[in-house]
Scaffold this motif. Structure first.
Motif, PDB file in Angstrom:
ATOM      1  N   PRO A  27       0.833  -1.200   0.000  1.00  0.00           N
ATOM      2  CA  PRO A  27       0.000   0.000   0.000  1.00  0.00           C
ATOM      3  C   PRO A  27       0.870   1.253   0.000  1.00  0.00           C
ATOM      4  O   PRO A  27       1.960   1.270   0.557  1.00  0.00           O
ATOM      5  N   GLY A  28       0.385   2.267  -0.655  1.00  0.00           N
ATOM      6  CA  GLY A  28       1.095   3.541  -0.703  1.00  0.00           C
ATOM      7  C   GLY A  28       0.109   4.692  -0.655  1.00  0.00           C
ATOM      8  O   GLY A  28      -1.107   4.482  -0.607  1.00  0.00           O
ATOM      9  N   PRO A  29       0.602   5.917  -0.686  1.00  0.00           N
ATOM     10  CA  PRO A  29      -0.288   7.079  -0.590  1.00  0.00           C
ATOM     11  C   PRO A  29      -1.233   7.221  -1.781  1.00  0.00           C
ATOM     12  O   PRO A  29      -2.299   7.801  -1.657  1.00  0.00           O
ATOM     13  N   SER A  30      -0.849   6.663  -2.929  1.00  0.00           N
ATOM     14  CA  SER A  30      -1.690   6.777  -4.123  1.00  0.00           C
ATOM     15  C   SER A  30      -2.415   5.486  -4.452  1.00  0.00           C
ATOM     16  O   SER A  30      -2.921   5.323  -5.547  1.00  0.00           O
ATOM     17  N   GLY A  31      -2.444   4.549  -3.536  1.00  0.00           N
ATOM     18  CA  GLY A  31      -3.077   3.255  -3.786  1.00  0.00           C
ATOM     19  C   GLY A  31      -2.060   2.149  -3.635  1.00  0.00           C
ATOM     20  O   GLY A  31      -1.042   2.301  -2.964  1.00  0.00           O
ATOM     21  N   CYS A  32      -2.309   1.028  -4.286  1.00  0.00           N
ATOM     22  CA  CYS A  32      -1.427  -0.125  -4.181  1.00  0.00           C
ATOM     23  C   CYS A  32      -0.400  -0.120  -5.305  1.00  0.00           C
ATOM     24  O   CYS A  32      -0.689   0.307  -6.419  1.00  0.00           O
ATOM     25  N   ALA A  33       0.789  -0.613  -5.000  1.00  0.00           N
ATOM     26  CA  ALA A  33       1.850  -0.782  -5.996  1.00  0.00           C
ATOM     27  C   ALA A  33       2.259  -2.246  -6.021  1.00  0.00           C
ATOM     28  O   ALA A  33       2.364  -2.889  -4.971  1.00  0.00           O
TER      29      ALA A  33
END
Length: 111
Positions: A27-33
């Protein structure tokens, strides 16, 4: 030129899509990577699993995942330098052992 028959070839000439895969993500600030991994030779690879059971057996029950088709996983990973997709990889590193803190030791003084 003679066509190689897939029955004689240890790795078939034509790649076929693996189907929907369970792909580990972070998970990241802009969604999943998509998480990328390294092969034993050090090359970057995208990883997908054919079942949640195989994913959790390799990466643990807390690993987030999404479902992606194999061509979509390739498309996402290619700009990041991962040109291969590894399906159902085994865990290749030993499980980490807990490290107990020890008292610092002093090096012997010579002189």
């Amino acid at each position: 030129m003679t066509d190689i028959l897939c029955g004689e070839d240890p790795e078939p000439s034509d790649r076929s899509p693996a189907g929907p895969l369970f792909v580990p993500v972070r998970p990241g600030p802009s969604g999943c990577a998509v998480r990328l991994f390294r092969t034993p030779l050090g090359d970057r690879t995208a990883v997908g699993f054919t079942s949640v059971r195989r994913l959790t057996a390799t990466l643990g029950p807390g690993q987030p995942w999404i479902r992606l088709a194999e061509p979509a996983l390739r498309t996402l990973a290619a700009p990041l330098g991962a040109t291969t997709v590894t399906v159902d990889p085994p865990l290749s590193a030993p499980a980490p052992a807990p490290v107990e803190p020890t008292a610092p030791t002093l090096a012997p003084q010579f002189g």
